[in-house]
Design a protein around this motif. Structure first.
Motif, short mmCIF file in Angstrom:
data_model
loop_
_atom_site.label_atom_id
_atom_site.label_comp_id
_atom_site.label_asym_id
_atom_site.label_seq_id
_atom_site.Cartn_x
_atom_site.Cartn_y
_atom_site.Cartn_z
N ARG A 101 -7.39 6.97 8.73
CA ARG A 101 -8.47 7.95 8.84
C ARG A 101 -8.34 8.67 10.17
N ARG A 102 -8.42 9.98 10.12
CA ARG A 102 -8.40 10.82 11.33
C ARG A 102 -9.85 11.06 11.73
N ILE A 103 -10.12 10.85 12.99
CA ILE A 103 -11.47 11.04 13.53
C ILE A 103 -11.41 12.20 14.51
N ASP A 104 -12.13 13.26 14.22
CA ASP A 104 -12.18 14.40 15.12
C ASP A 104 -13.44 14.29 15.96
N THR A 105 -13.25 13.95 17.22
CA THR A 105 -14.37 13.74 18.13
C THR A 105 -14.52 14.92 19.08
N PRO A 106 -15.74 15.18 19.52
CA PRO A 106 -15.94 16.29 20.46
C PRO A 106 -15.22 16.04 21.79
N ALA A 160 0.84 -1.21 0.00
CA ALA A 160 0.00 0.00 0.00
C ALA A 160 0.87 1.26 0.00
N LEU A 161 1.94 1.26 0.78
CA LEU A 161 2.84 2.43 0.80
C LEU A 161 3.49 2.64 -0.56
N ARG A 162 4.00 1.57 -1.14
CA ARG A 162 4.65 1.70 -2.45
C ARG A 162 3.67 2.18 -3.51
N ARG A 173 8.17 5.48 0.53
CA ARG A 173 9.17 4.48 0.91
C ARG A 173 8.62 3.67 2.07
N VAL A 174 8.98 2.41 2.08
CA VAL A 174 8.61 1.54 3.20
C VAL A 174 9.69 1.68 4.25
N THR A 175 9.33 2.25 5.39
CA THR A 175 10.29 2.44 6.48
C THR A 175 9.78 1.73 7.73
N ARG A 176 10.69 1.42 8.61
CA ARG A 176 10.30 0.80 9.88
C ARG A 176 9.35 1.71 10.66
N GLN A 177 9.59 3.02 10.57
CA GLN A 177 8.76 3.98 11.30
C GLN A 177 7.32 3.97 10.76
N ARG A 178 7.17 4.01 9.44
CA ARG A 178 5.82 3.99 8.87
C ARG A 178 5.12 2.68 9.21
N LEU A 179 5.83 1.57 9.06
CA LEU A 179 5.22 0.27 9.39
C LEU A 179 4.88 0.18 10.87
N GLY A 180 5.74 0.75 11.71
CA GLY A 180 5.47 0.74 13.15
C GLY A 180 4.24 1.54 13.52
N VAL A 181 4.07 2.70 12.90
CA VAL A 181 2.90 3.53 13.18
C VAL A 181 1.65 2.84 12.64
N LEU A 193 1.56 10.19 10.86
CA LEU A 193 0.10 10.11 10.88
C LEU A 193 -0.52 11.09 9.88
N ALA A 194 0.02 12.30 9.83
CA ALA A 194 -0.51 13.29 8.88
C ALA A 194 -0.30 12.80 7.45
N ASP A 195 0.86 12.24 7.16
CA ASP A 195 1.12 11.73 5.82
C ASP A 195 0.23 10.54 5.49
N LEU A 196 0.11 9.59 6.41
CA LEU A 196 -0.72 8.41 6.17
C LEU A 196 -2.19 8.79 6.00
N THR A 197 -2.61 9.82 6.72
CA THR A 197 -3.98 10.32 6.55
C THR A 197 -4.13 10.95 5.17
#
Length: 156
Positions: A78-83, A18-20, A25-33, A68-72
């Motif tokens: 998906r970012r969920i903005d809750t009250p 999905a990242l590719r 780039r596939v990084t340990r950080q992206r996969l970890g998040v 998270l901002a990039d993946l969103t």
């Protein structure tokens, strides 16, 4: 290899693909998040950061926010903005589901579209409105979960 390790390896492979496909780039950080968001649906960035740091001790909170901002932005998260709460994140994307939030304990549950399709994506426009294509509708149900409701009735 255990079943859990095989499942984790399969999910990691899906995330890598999905990242590719989105020119990342596939990084340990992206996969970890991504693994942390998958493991803790509806988690805050701070909770995701803590989970990611358990596997990657050198990842910073700032890095988690950036990822998270990039993946969103590329549609993997998906970012969920809750009250009355910081933003939450999930990997369930693309189906326009909604959320129910307990006003007692804050638990969040996924809610599929009540009528089996997404009528909320075809709004009734007000006269003179500048129409637009709707990609997602945010519906937030608020109430008490069963546990909080029972606790409220058992403690007068």
């Amino acid at each position: 290899m255990t079943h859990t390790a095989a499942t984790q390896g399969t999910q990691e492979s899906l995330w890598s693909t999905a990242l590719r496909s989105r020119d990342r780039r596939v990084t340990r950080q992206r996969l970890g998040v991504l693994a942390a968001v998958e493991a803790i649906p509806h988690a805050t960035a701070e909770e995701i950061s803590s989970a990611a740091q358990a596997e990657l001790p050198h990842i910073t909170v700032q890095s988690v926010y950036v990822i998270l901002a990039d993946l969103t932005g590329i549609g993997l998260v998906r970012r969920i903005d809750t009250p009355h709460s910081p933003a939450r994140y999930e990997t369930r994307v693309g189906d326009n589901h909604h959320h129910a939030i307990c006003s007692g304990c804050g638990r969040i549950e996924d809610v599929d579209c009540a009528v089996g399709h997404a009528p909320c994506l075809t709004p009734e426009w007000s006269p003179g409105a500048h129409r637009m294509t709707i990609d997602i509708a945010e519906v937030v149900y608020q109430g008490l979960c069963e546990d909080c409701r029972q606790a409220a009735t058992s403690h007068p």
